[in-house]
Design an enzyme around this catalytic site. Sequence first.
Site, PDB file in Angstrom:
ATOM      1  CG  MET A  26      -2.002  -0.868   1.234  1.00 29.51           C
ATOM      2  SD  MET A  26      -3.880  -1.183   2.058  1.00 29.51           S
ATOM      3  CE  MET A  26      -2.758  -0.424   3.292  1.00 29.51           C
ATOM      4  N   GLY A  27       2.078   1.186  -0.245  1.00 31.53           N
ATOM      5  CA  GLY A  27       3.401   2.472  -0.661  1.00 31.53           C
ATOM      6  C   GLY A  27       3.759   2.847   0.808  1.00 31.53           C
ATOM      7  CD  GLU A  31      15.782   0.128   4.598  1.00 36.28           C
ATOM      8  OE1 GLU A  31      15.843  -0.761   3.928  1.00 36.28           O
ATOM      9  OE2 GLU A  31      15.938   0.887   3.616  1.00 36.28           O
ATOM     10  N   GLY A  32      11.579  -2.428   5.740  1.00 32.19           N
ATOM     11  CA  GLY A  32      10.440  -4.019   5.655  1.00 32.19           C
ATOM     12  C   GLY A  32       9.910  -4.059   3.992  1.00 32.19           C
ATOM     13  CG  HIS A  33       6.916  -2.029   2.388  1.00 31.74           C
ATOM     14  ND1 HIS A  33       6.727  -1.073   2.981  1.00 31.74           N
ATOM     15  CD2 HIS A  33       5.679  -2.268   2.034  1.00 31.74           C
ATOM     16  CE1 HIS A  33       5.823  -0.674   3.327  1.00 31.74           C
ATOM     17  NE2 HIS A  33       4.338  -2.050   3.389  1.00 31.74           N
ATOM     18  CE  LYS A 149       4.248  -4.580   9.927  1.00 33.16           C
ATOM     19  NZ  LYS A 149       2.599  -5.008  10.078  1.00 33.16           N
ATOM     20  NE  ARG A 187      -3.005   1.924   9.308  1.00 30.30           N
ATOM     21  CZ  ARG A 187      -2.952   0.471   8.992  1.00 30.30           C
ATOM     22  NH1 ARG A 187      -2.588  -0.178   9.308  1.00 30.30           N
ATOM     23  NH2 ARG A 187      -4.256   1.210   8.112  1.00 30.30           N
TER      24      ARG A 187
END
Length: 280
Positions: A26-27, A31-33, A149, A187
């Site tokens: 979702m943009g 760093e996780g993405h 996650k 978030r």
Amino acid sequence: MHIVHTLTDLRAALAGRGRPAFVPTMGNLHEGHLALVQQAKPLGDTLVASIFVNRLQFLPHEDFDSYPRTLAQDADKLRAAGCDILFAPSEKDLYPQPQTFKVQPDPQLADILEGHFRPGFFTGVCTVVMKLFACVFNAGPGVAVFGSKDYQQLMVIRQMVQQFALPIEIVAGATCRADDGLALSSRNSYLSASERAQAIELRQALQALAHAAAQPGAQLAALEAQALQRLQTQGWQPDYLTVRQRSNLQAPAGAPMAGELVALGAARLGTTRLIDNLEF
């Protein structure tokens, strides 16, 4: 990197490129993405990422309108990570008509935990993921990578792919964490400085719960109640802190068996809702 916005342009960009490896997002990438992108890259011939804030998975009181939208910065990050195609449709592109046909997941898996506190969430997730899969994998099989996650979401999507016999391999990416252990999340940017310092308490509560639940004779209901109380006294508004079987997210039927369990939690700190999990 090709940036495309319409289904027609996406399919043209994919033509002749072989097996896609797909990372839907979702943009507001962190760093996780990007770790998921790096994990996906060697798994296919063409690396595709999508950015789409999906209205269908937000409840009326949730943060759809305020959800961070950072397309230009995200595109730069994906380009640097070696992404081949970025699919960034508008709502009109992905939902040219009202999406009245929806994917209804198994309520035994989807109406508990996140689904209990966010009714309809997984219907929205499954519907958009199914549609994105139809866009990306129309020419043949491939692989899609999702972060661990969102533990329950990963299980729901795996079950959806299995039951619809989709030619897509679902690969789990490990949860990426900050140096203090906080799970990376878009978030997290909502947290104030003091809330960010406190946010690690959710992880700590899950660690304490998992440690206690792994002891002989553990009484899970009492331990879960204590974990909830611990967070409440620290100023959180927890939705759940619980121990479940990894296989189906149901409560253990008998004595908890370490190696087969996962502790999951969701709680609000100020106005920000955070989730995390810990297998043990």
